[in-house]
Scaffold this motif. Structure first.
Motif, PDB file in Angstrom:
ATOM      1  N   ARG A  47      -2.899  -3.826   7.621  1.00 55.14           N
ATOM      2  CA  ARG A  47      -1.887  -2.765   7.588  1.00 55.14           C
ATOM      3  C   ARG A  47      -1.045  -2.804   8.857  1.00 55.14           C
ATOM      4  O   ARG A  47       0.184  -2.721   8.805  1.00 55.14           O
ATOM      5  N   ALA A  48      -1.706  -2.937  10.002  1.00 54.18           N
ATOM      6  CA  ALA A  48      -0.987  -2.968  11.280  1.00 54.18           C
ATOM      7  C   ALA A  48      -0.033  -4.162  11.345  1.00 54.18           C
ATOM      8  O   ALA A  48       1.059  -4.057  11.918  1.00 54.18           O
ATOM      9  N   ASP A  49      -0.409  -5.280  10.734  1.00 54.52           N
ATOM     10  CA  ASP A  49       0.455  -6.458  10.732  1.00 54.52           C
ATOM     11  C   ASP A  49       1.721  -6.251   9.909  1.00 54.52           C
ATOM     12  O   ASP A  49       2.739  -6.891  10.164  1.00 54.52           O
ATOM     13  N   LEU A  50       1.663  -5.384   8.928  1.00 50.34           N
ATOM     14  CA  LEU A  50       2.839  -5.116   8.093  1.00 50.34           C
ATOM     15  C   LEU A  50       3.846  -4.180   8.778  1.00 50.34           C
ATOM     16  O   LEU A  50       5.026  -4.183   8.436  1.00 50.34           O
ATOM     17  N   VAL A  51       3.377  -3.397   9.733  1.00 51.12           N
ATOM     18  CA  VAL A  51       4.229  -2.376  10.365  1.00 51.12           C
ATOM     19  C   VAL A  51       5.470  -2.959  11.032  1.00 51.12           C
ATOM     20  O   VAL A  51       6.577  -2.454  10.797  1.00 51.12           O
ATOM     21  N   PRO A  52       5.374  -4.009  11.847  1.00 52.31           N
ATOM     22  CA  PRO A  52       6.599  -4.508  12.486  1.00 52.31           C
ATOM     23  C   PRO A  52       7.662  -4.948  11.476  1.00 52.31           C
ATOM     24  O   PRO A  52       8.848  -4.711  11.692  1.00 52.31           O
ATOM     25  N   ASN A  53       7.233  -5.573  10.378  1.00 52.03           N
ATOM     26  CA  ASN A  53       8.196  -5.982   9.345  1.00 52.03           C
ATOM     27  C   ASN A  53       8.874  -4.772   8.720  1.00 52.03           C
ATOM     28  O   ASN A  53      10.083  -4.777   8.484  1.00 52.03           O
ATOM     29  N   LEU A  54       8.082  -3.744   8.450  1.00 52.91           N
ATOM     30  CA  LEU A  54       8.635  -2.530   7.853  1.00 52.91           C
ATOM     31  C   LEU A  54       9.614  -1.854   8.804  1.00 52.91           C
ATOM     32  O   LEU A  54      10.725  -1.477   8.405  1.00 52.91           O
ATOM     33  N   ASN A 106      -0.516   8.443   8.960  1.00 51.88           N
ATOM     34  CA  ASN A 106       0.383   9.599   8.830  1.00 51.88           C
ATOM     35  C   ASN A 106       1.823   9.239   9.224  1.00 51.88           C
ATOM     36  O   ASN A 106       2.771   9.669   8.571  1.00 51.88           O
ATOM     37  N   SER A 107       1.966   8.464  10.294  1.00 51.99           N
ATOM     38  CA  SER A 107       3.330   8.098  10.711  1.00 51.99           C
ATOM     39  C   SER A 107       3.984   7.176   9.675  1.00 51.99           C
ATOM     40  O   SER A 107       5.178   7.285   9.418  1.00 51.99           O
ATOM     41  N   LEU A 108       3.206   6.292   9.065  1.00 56.19           N
ATOM     42  CA  LEU A 108       3.745   5.443   7.995  1.00 56.19           C
ATOM     43  C   LEU A 108       4.162   6.285   6.790  1.00 56.19           C
ATOM     44  O   LEU A 108       5.208   6.039   6.180  1.00 56.19           O
ATOM     45  N   TYR A 127      11.756  -4.436   0.904  1.00 57.54           N
ATOM     46  CA  TYR A 127      11.145  -3.133   1.167  1.00 57.54           C
ATOM     47  C   TYR A 127      10.108  -2.807   0.084  1.00 57.54           C
ATOM     48  O   TYR A 127       9.013  -2.341   0.383  1.00 57.54           O
ATOM     49  N   LEU A 128      10.474  -3.037  -1.158  1.00 59.31           N
ATOM     50  CA  LEU A 128       9.544  -2.748  -2.262  1.00 59.31           C
ATOM     51  C   LEU A 128       8.268  -3.579  -2.136  1.00 59.31           C
ATOM     52  O   LEU A 128       7.165  -3.088  -2.390  1.00 59.31           O
ATOM     53  N   THR A 129       8.418  -4.833  -1.718  1.00 63.49           N
ATOM     54  CA  THR A 129       7.251  -5.696  -1.515  1.00 63.49           C
ATOM     55  C   THR A 129       6.375  -5.155  -0.387  1.00 63.49           C
ATOM     56  O   THR A 129       5.150  -5.073  -0.524  1.00 63.49           O
ATOM     57  N   LEU A 134       1.591  -2.279   1.544  1.00 59.18           N
ATOM     58  CA  LEU A 134       0.996  -1.147   2.270  1.00 59.18           C
ATOM     59  C   LEU A 134       0.116  -0.310   1.351  1.00 59.18           C
ATOM     60  O   LEU A 134      -0.976   0.111   1.737  1.00 59.18           O
ATOM     61  N   ALA A 135       0.579  -0.069   0.128  1.00 55.06           N
ATOM     62  CA  ALA A 135      -0.226   0.693  -0.831  1.00 55.06           C
ATOM     63  C   ALA A 135      -1.527  -0.049  -1.130  1.00 55.06           C
ATOM     64  O   ALA A 135      -2.602   0.561  -1.196  1.00 55.06           O
ATOM     65  N   GLY A 136      -1.429  -1.363  -1.291  1.00 59.64           N
ATOM     66  CA  GLY A 136      -2.634  -2.163  -1.505  1.00 59.64           C
ATOM     67  C   GLY A 136      -3.577  -2.088  -0.320  1.00 59.64           C
ATOM     68  O   GLY A 136      -4.808  -1.998  -0.492  1.00 59.64           O
ATOM     69  N   CYS A 137      -3.021  -2.106   0.882  1.00 59.26           N
ATOM     70  CA  CYS A 137      -3.854  -1.982   2.099  1.00 59.26           C
ATOM     71  C   CYS A 137      -4.580  -0.642   2.122  1.00 59.26           C
ATOM     72  O   CYS A 137      -5.766  -0.580   2.467  1.00 59.26           O
ATOM     73  N   GLU A 138      -3.870   0.413   1.781  1.00 65.34           N
ATOM     74  CA  GLU A 138      -4.491   1.738   1.785  1.00 65.34           C
ATOM     75  C   GLU A 138      -5.659   1.793   0.799  1.00 65.34           C
ATOM     76  O   GLU A 138      -6.714   2.359   1.103  1.00 65.34           O
ATOM     77  N   ASN A 139      -5.491   1.167  -0.372  1.00 59.90           N
ATOM     78  CA  ASN A 139      -6.592   1.123  -1.343  1.00 59.90           C
ATOM     79  C   ASN A 139      -7.769   0.310  -0.820  1.00 59.90           C
ATOM     80  O   ASN A 139      -8.931   0.704  -0.969  1.00 59.90           O
ATOM     81  N   ARG A 140      -7.469  -0.824  -0.178  1.00 55.90           N
ATOM     82  CA  ARG A 140      -8.552  -1.645   0.385  1.00 55.90           C
ATOM     83  C   ARG A 140      -9.243  -0.925   1.540  1.00 55.90           C
ATOM     84  O   ARG A 140     -10.453  -1.057   1.713  1.00 55.90           O
ATOM     85  N   ILE A 141      -8.480  -0.167   2.311  1.00 53.89           N
ATOM     86  CA  ILE A 141      -9.081   0.605   3.405  1.00 53.89           C
ATOM     87  C   ILE A 141     -10.108   1.581   2.839  1.00 53.89           C
ATOM     88  O   ILE A 141     -11.231   1.672   3.334  1.00 53.89           O
ATOM     89  N   LEU A 142      -9.718   2.306   1.808  1.00 54.44           N
ATOM     90  CA  LEU A 142     -10.659   3.254   1.188  1.00 54.44           C
ATOM     91  C   LEU A 142     -11.903   2.540   0.660  1.00 54.44           C
ATOM     92  O   LEU A 142     -13.029   3.004   0.853  1.00 54.44           O
ATOM     93  N   THR A 143     -11.693   1.405   0.009  1.00 56.40           N
ATOM     94  CA  THR A 143     -12.818   0.638  -0.534  1.00 56.40           C
ATOM     95  C   THR A 143     -13.755   0.170   0.573  1.00 56.40           C
ATOM     96  O   THR A 143     -14.982   0.336   0.472  1.00 56.40           O
ATOM     97  N   GLU A 144     -13.205  -0.399   1.625  1.00 56.61           N
ATOM     98  CA  GLU A 144     -14.037  -0.924   2.711  1.00 56.61           C
ATOM     99  C   GLU A 144     -14.712   0.190   3.503  1.00 56.61           C
ATOM    100  O   GLU A 144     -15.847   0.030   3.960  1.00 56.61           O
ATOM    101  N   ARG A 145     -14.036   1.315   3.661  1.00 56.13           N
ATOM    102  CA  ARG A 145     -14.685   2.456   4.325  1.00 56.13           C
ATOM    103  C   ARG A 145     -15.877   2.940   3.498  1.00 56.13           C
ATOM    104  O   ARG A 145     -16.938   3.252   4.047  1.00 56.13           O
TER     105      ARG A 145
END
Length: 192
Positions: A47-54, A106-108, A127-129, A134-145
């Protein structure tokens, strides 16, 4: 007298073998927890790696509120430098890590909400990609947590069960923290 000595030696041997087995079991569970933690860190890093591109894409597309972009960048920097020592999973370090990651999330979310004001950006394929990633990352974060919590629960239960708790206490195996739901998450949001 020899029989008593032999019986004592057998009992001590059995206890020693049991103790070694218990110790090795705790080590195995600790390693499983460290591996699960590594997966948590991996998805947060993705997720953090995607932030600079966004941020760069949004900056190029819109006369954007600099405050929001700065907040995202600062939250990413804070999340990147907040770590947890997997040798002891200090609860304060764990809480700081979780807080830093929540701040980045939250900032994202604020950034994505503000993008709604820019239809050209919302329609941009890049942007859509990024948004989908990011949405996929959020789902994986929940799964891994959740996986981490399951492994930590197994470990915590094993070190607390008697008589294994004796070995756990002798060798300093300590309870590990869990990821917890945000405060107020148990309340159902009101609809208007």
């Amino acid at each position: 007298m020899k029989k008593i000595g032999l019986i004592i030696a057998i009992v001590v041997g059995i206890i020693l073998i049991w103790g070694i087995g218990a110790y090795n079991g705790f080590v195995k569970k600790q390693e499983a927890m460290t591996t699960a933690w590594g997966q948590v860190e991996n998805v947060y890093q993705r997720r953090a790696d995607l932030v600079p591109n966004l941020v760069a894409l949004v900056k190029n597309y819109a006369e954007y509120e600099q405050g929001t972009l700065i907040a995202v960048t600062e939250a990413r920097a804070k999340a990147a430098k907040t770590t947890v020592n997997t040798e002891n999973f200090d609860e304060t370090e764990f809480a700081n890590f979780e807080t830093a990651q929540k701040e980045l999330g939250n900032s994202l979310n604020r950034l994505i909400v503000e993008v709604e004001n820019y239809p050209d950006l919302k329609a941009n394929e890049e942007y859509l990609t990024l948004q989908a990633q990011l949405a996929g990352c959020e789902n994986r974060i929940l799964t891994e947590r959740n996986r981490f919590n399951e492994v930590a629960k197994d470990y915590n239960a094993s070190i607390r069960k008697f008589p294994r708790s004796i070995i756990a206490n002798m060798f300093g195996f300590e309870k590990r923290p869990y990821f917890e739901a945000d405060e107020g998450a148990e309340k159902v949001p009101e609809t208007f």
